[in-house]
Design a protein around this motif. Structure first.
Motif, PDB file in Angstrom:
ATOM      1  N   LEU A  29      36.891  32.287   6.446  1.00 20.16           N
ATOM      2  CA  LEU A  29      36.535  31.294   7.459  1.00 20.16           C
ATOM      3  C   LEU A  29      36.831  29.882   6.970  1.00 20.16           C
ATOM      4  O   LEU A  29      37.362  29.046   7.717  1.00 20.16           O
ATOM      5  N   THR A  30      36.510  29.611   5.708  1.00 24.18           N
ATOM      6  CA  THR A  30      36.749  28.283   5.133  1.00 24.18           C
ATOM      7  C   THR A  30      38.234  27.985   5.026  1.00 24.18           C
ATOM      8  O   THR A  30      38.683  26.872   5.341  1.00 24.18           O
ATOM      9  N   LEU A  31      39.018  28.972   4.595  1.00 31.79           N
ATOM     10  CA  LEU A  31      40.468  28.792   4.485  1.00 31.79           C
ATOM     11  C   LEU A  31      41.076  28.526   5.860  1.00 31.79           C
ATOM     12  O   LEU A  31      41.929  27.637   6.007  1.00 31.79           O
ATOM     13  N   LEU A  32      40.618  29.266   6.865  1.00 27.11           N
ATOM     14  CA  LEU A  32      41.097  29.058   8.232  1.00 27.11           C
ATOM     15  C   LEU A  32      40.759  27.656   8.724  1.00 27.11           C
ATOM     16  O   LEU A  32      41.594  26.969   9.323  1.00 27.11           O
ATOM     17  N   CYS A  33      39.526  27.215   8.446  1.00 32.76           N
ATOM     18  CA  CYS A  33      39.078  25.885   8.849  1.00 32.76           C
ATOM     19  C   CYS A  33      39.910  24.810   8.165  1.00 32.76           C
ATOM     20  O   CYS A  33      40.368  23.857   8.825  1.00 32.76           O
ATOM     21  N   TYR A  34      40.147  24.947   6.873  1.00 35.22           N
ATOM     22  CA  TYR A  34      40.907  23.930   6.133  1.00 35.22           C
ATOM     23  C   TYR A  34      42.357  23.883   6.608  1.00 35.22           C
ATOM     24  O   TYR A  34      42.940  22.796   6.758  1.00 35.22           O
ATOM     25  N   PHE A  36      43.396  24.632   9.562  1.00 34.55           N
ATOM     26  CA  PHE A  36      43.388  24.014  10.887  1.00 34.55           C
ATOM     27  C   PHE A  36      43.251  22.493  10.762  1.00 34.55           C
ATOM     28  O   PHE A  36      43.921  21.743  11.486  1.00 34.55           O
ATOM     29  N   ILE A  37      42.384  22.031   9.829  1.00 36.09           N
ATOM     30  CA  ILE A  37      42.234  20.591   9.585  1.00 36.09           C
ATOM     31  C   ILE A  37      43.565  19.985   9.148  1.00 36.09           C
ATOM     32  O   ILE A  37      43.980  18.934   9.642  1.00 36.09           O
ATOM     33  N   LEU A  38      44.254  20.664   8.225  1.00 40.71           N
ATOM     34  CA  LEU A  38      45.555  20.180   7.766  1.00 40.71           C
ATOM     35  C   LEU A  38      46.554  20.139   8.919  1.00 40.71           C
ATOM     36  O   LEU A  38      47.291  19.156   9.085  1.00 40.71           O
ATOM     37  N   LEU A  39      46.564  21.192   9.735  1.00 35.23           N
ATOM     38  CA  LEU A  39      47.522  21.283  10.833  1.00 35.23           C
ATOM     39  C   LEU A  39      47.343  20.160  11.851  1.00 35.23           C
ATOM     40  O   LEU A  39      48.303  19.445  12.174  1.00 35.23           O
TER      41      LEU A  39
END
Length: 310
Positions: A29-34, A36-39
């Motif tokens: 979940l954290t990797l997905l969130c990060y 998405f933030i980068l994207l």
């Protein structure tokens, strides 16, 4: 002589102790969130940089805002992702101070940039004929430098004062390092007086930033209420700023209240959620709010997605 030198070389972060059974799910979940933030932030930054029509003060400040979001999240997510995969959650003494500096300067820079954005909207709506002369390129560069360098310098002073303390415990009951948490580990509380004074001065400085932003938007609302044209400008460009400001203030307020007055009886999971709100919600929401609300950016992004040249 040893009173002014920390003997601790490593800190143990205990914020994840109660959630290790779900670490695979948390990591995903954290990797997905990060990612998405980068994207979303990089997409908005590149859209503004590559489109010359967006080289205006408001969009340059927005670009600065997103860059600051990337800076702040870089100080948390890589280390947090590593901790989720590691059986021992440690950070070096110097690494802890650097992380505290990054996270604090990120939060203060966000508030500084929001204050500059409020000033920009004030000039654009209340003094439209003088806008380009007031928000000239040299002045814009100075404002951007101010919003980055001043918070960094103020927080570096706070961190330097903390580095002088002798600490008596290497245990931090958080997911990451924060300056005031480190100060509370000092062996001699009387040595932290100057830290407290400088911390309160810092709070007062950024409280004035907050008051300036609120005053600016109250004045703009009063100015725009009787003008259809100004009302349209306000709804188009100021509402995203207000949403970003409210999001930032609410998340920071929750975290500050938790640090200063939070009860140890609260579940660790709840404390963790409150602690990382300002590193999740603003970096995700800000690009989405501006991307959807500001017409030029929305049209440019839609043009790229549909392979149309604007």
């Amino acid at each position: 002589m040893m009173d002014n030198v920390s003997l601790i070389e490593m800190f143990f972060l205990s914020g994840l102790n109660e959630t290790m059974n779900q670490r695979v799910a948390l990591f995903s979940l954290t990797l997905l969130c990060y990612c998405f933030i980068l994207l979303v932030n990089i997409s908005l930054i590149m859209t503004i940089i590559l489109d010359k029509n967006l080289h205006e003060p408001m969009y340059i400040l927005l670009c600065t805002f997103c860059m600051n979001g990337l800076y702040g999240t870089a100080g948390f997510y890589p280390k947090f992702l590593w901790d989720l995969l590691s059986p021992v959650h440690v950070i070096s003494y110097s690494g802890c101070l650097v992380q505290a500096l990054v996270l604090y300067s990120f939060a203060c820079s966000d508030l500084s940039i929001l204050a500059v954005m409020a000033y920009d909207r004030y000039v654009a709506i209340c003094h439209p004929l003088e806008y380009h002369s007031i928000m000239s390129k040299p002045r814009l560069i100075k404002l951007v430098c101010y919003s980055w360098i001043t918070p960094f310098s103020i927080m570096a002073t706070n961190i330097f004062l903390t580095s002088r303390l002798k600490l008596c415990s290497p245990y931090i009951a958080r997911l990451f390092c924060l300056n005031w948490i480190i100060v509370k580990l000092a062996c001699f509380p009387e040595q932290t007086t100057i830290n407290g004074i400088v911390a309160y001065i810092t709070i007062i400085i950024y409280a004035f930033h907050g008051f300036f932003i609120v005053w600016s938007y109250m004045y703009l609302i009063k100015t725009c209420v009787n003008s259809i044209e100004n009302r349209g400008k306000f709804m188009q460009t100021c509402v995203p700023h207000l949403i970003s400001l409210l999001t930032f203030l609410v998340t920071i307020l929750f975290d500050v209240m938790n640090i200063r007055f939070g009860s140890r009886d609260l579940p660790q999971t709840f404390q963790n959620f409150v602690a990382i709100e300002f590193l999740v919600i603003p970096p995700v929401m800000n690009p989405l709010i501006y991307g959807f609300k500001l017409t030029k950016i929305r049209n440019r992004i839609l043009g790229v997605l549909t392979f149309k040249t604007k």
